[in-house]
Scaffold this motif. Structure first.
Motif, mmCIF file in Angstrom:
data_model
loop_
_atom_site.group_PDB
_atom_site.id
_atom_site.type_symbol
_atom_site.label_atom_id
_atom_site.label_comp_id
_atom_site.label_asym_id
_atom_site.label_seq_id
_atom_site.Cartn_x
_atom_site.Cartn_y
_atom_site.Cartn_z
ATOM 1 N N PHE A 135 0.878 -1.284 -0.136
ATOM 2 C CA PHE A 135 0.102 0.090 0.040
ATOM 3 C C PHE A 135 0.878 1.120 -0.113
ATOM 4 O O PHE A 135 0.697 2.171 -0.783
ATOM 5 C CB PHE A 135 -0.935 -0.081 1.278
ATOM 6 C CG PHE A 135 -1.689 1.226 1.364
ATOM 7 C CD1 PHE A 135 -2.622 1.445 0.510
ATOM 8 C CD2 PHE A 135 -1.175 2.321 2.352
ATOM 9 C CE1 PHE A 135 -3.436 2.847 0.570
ATOM 10 C CE2 PHE A 135 -2.089 3.425 2.374
ATOM 11 C CZ PHE A 135 -3.068 3.842 1.565
ATOM 12 N N PHE A 158 -7.234 0.672 -6.412
ATOM 13 C CA PHE A 158 -7.094 2.328 -6.951
ATOM 14 C C PHE A 158 -7.789 2.250 -8.166
ATOM 15 O O PHE A 158 -8.042 1.173 -8.956
ATOM 16 C CB PHE A 158 -5.275 2.126 -7.232
ATOM 17 C CG PHE A 158 -4.675 1.970 -5.933
ATOM 18 C CD1 PHE A 158 -4.245 2.958 -5.155
ATOM 19 C CD2 PHE A 158 -4.116 0.852 -5.589
ATOM 20 C CE1 PHE A 158 -3.445 2.793 -4.054
ATOM 21 C CE2 PHE A 158 -3.394 0.581 -4.493
ATOM 22 C CZ PHE A 158 -3.097 1.694 -3.373
ATOM 23 N N ARG A 217 -10.374 0.982 0.556
ATOM 24 C CA ARG A 217 -9.450 0.481 1.343
ATOM 25 C C ARG A 217 -10.209 -0.707 2.320
ATOM 26 O O ARG A 217 -10.986 -0.072 3.206
ATOM 27 C CB ARG A 217 -8.361 1.390 2.055
ATOM 28 C CG ARG A 217 -7.388 0.604 2.810
ATOM 29 C CD ARG A 217 -6.316 1.282 3.333
ATOM 30 N NE ARG A 217 -5.223 0.487 4.057
ATOM 31 C CZ ARG A 217 -4.232 1.279 4.488
ATOM 32 N NH1 ARG A 217 -4.036 2.464 4.498
ATOM 33 N NH2 ARG A 217 -3.254 0.460 5.182
ATOM 34 N N TYR A 240 2.231 1.634 -3.666
ATOM 35 C CA TYR A 240 1.309 2.162 -4.711
ATOM 36 C C TYR A 240 0.558 3.415 -4.280
ATOM 37 O O TYR A 240 0.210 4.142 -5.175
ATOM 38 C CB TYR A 240 0.225 0.971 -4.984
ATOM 39 C CG TYR A 240 0.825 -0.200 -5.791
ATOM 40 C CD1 TYR A 240 1.052 -0.128 -7.155
ATOM 41 C CD2 TYR A 240 1.433 -1.364 -5.172
ATOM 42 C CE1 TYR A 240 1.688 -1.123 -7.873
ATOM 43 C CE2 TYR A 240 2.071 -2.170 -5.796
ATOM 44 C CZ TYR A 240 2.254 -2.156 -7.148
ATOM 45 O OH TYR A 240 2.747 -3.281 -8.021
ATOM 46 N N ASN A 241 0.249 3.782 -3.093
ATOM 47 C CA ASN A 241 -0.463 4.956 -2.696
ATOM 48 C C ASN A 241 0.726 6.198 -2.536
ATOM 49 O O ASN A 241 0.344 7.065 -3.110
ATOM 50 C CB ASN A 241 -0.998 4.569 -1.423
ATOM 51 C CG ASN A 241 -1.949 5.974 -0.872
ATOM 52 O OD1 ASN A 241 -3.016 5.904 -1.535
ATOM 53 N ND2 ASN A 241 -1.499 6.645 0.071
ATOM 54 N N ASP A 242 1.669 6.058 -1.968
ATOM 55 C CA ASP A 242 2.633 7.054 -1.366
ATOM 56 C C ASP A 242 3.801 7.322 -2.616
ATOM 57 O O ASP A 242 3.867 8.455 -2.937
ATOM 58 C CB ASP A 242 3.255 6.742 -0.246
ATOM 59 C CG ASP A 242 2.443 6.671 1.172
ATOM 60 O OD1 ASP A 242 1.437 6.790 0.760
ATOM 61 O OD2 ASP A 242 2.751 5.969 2.126
ATOM 62 N N LEU A 301 -6.688 6.343 -4.892
ATOM 63 C CA LEU A 301 -7.195 5.267 -3.943
ATOM 64 C C LEU A 301 -8.890 5.160 -4.095
ATOM 65 O O LEU A 301 -9.537 6.393 -4.233
ATOM 66 C CB LEU A 301 -7.141 5.633 -2.424
ATOM 67 C CG LEU A 301 -7.740 4.655 -1.527
ATOM 68 C CD1 LEU A 301 -6.955 3.165 -1.503
ATOM 69 C CD2 LEU A 301 -7.411 5.105 0.099
ATOM 70 N N GLN A 339 1.451 6.987 -6.062
ATOM 71 C CA GLN A 339 0.586 7.978 -6.131
ATOM 72 C C GLN A 339 -0.576 7.467 -6.950
ATOM 73 O O GLN A 339 -1.294 8.606 -7.505
ATOM 74 C CB GLN A 339 0.909 9.445 -6.266
ATOM 75 C CG GLN A 339 2.192 9.824 -5.380
ATOM 76 C CD GLN A 339 2.684 11.259 -5.728
ATOM 77 O OE1 GLN A 339 2.564 11.702 -6.878
ATOM 78 N NE2 GLN A 339 3.542 11.671 -5.092
#
Length: 126
Positions: free
Chosen positions: A19, A40, A33, A22-24, A30, A27
């Motif tokens: 996470f 995503f 969750r 892929y998120n931070d 999202l 980017q």
């Protein structure tokens, strides 16, 4: 009749690590969750232009450790400026195994690994 791809999923044994990547780092936007599954939203596509494309990561009890065959499946993530995106990701510590390079057909690709060793490509179409 199959009319398009609406999502792909990478299974893992370390959902939080994936996470954060892929998120931070990447980017990706999202969508949702849950304790064992994260989605995503990569926008609209499909034959009607209205299907939402989902890129998912989830916990799976039959997955352990790094990917054992990281080249078998390779998602392509579309970008408008491959050099800018690749530079930002490299600065964030992403491991590239192929720097941005123009293909004979005119588009650009750059190949990198996620924390589980899965292979992904940035793809800039011309």
């Amino acid at each position: 009749m199959i009319n398009g791809v609406v999502g792909v999923t990478f299974w893992t044994d370390d959902l939080e690590k994936m996470f954060r990547f892929y998120n931070d780092v990447l980017q990706l936007p999202l969508h949702s969750r849950h304790p064992d599954f994260i989605a995503f939203d990569l926008g609209r596509g499909g034959p009607d232009g209205n299907s939402s494309m989902r890129f998912n990561i989830g916990l799976h009890d039959r997955v352990s450790g790094a990917s054992k065959d990281s080249y078998r499946f390779m998602p392509h993530l579309g970008v408008d400026d491959i050099h800018a995106v690749a530079s930002r990701l490299a600065d964030a510590g992403v491991e590239f195994i192929r720097q941005p390079e123009q293909e004979i057909w005119g588009g650009w690709v750059a190949t990198f690994l996620d924390p589980d060793g899965n292979t992904l490509q940035l793809l800039q179409l011309v």
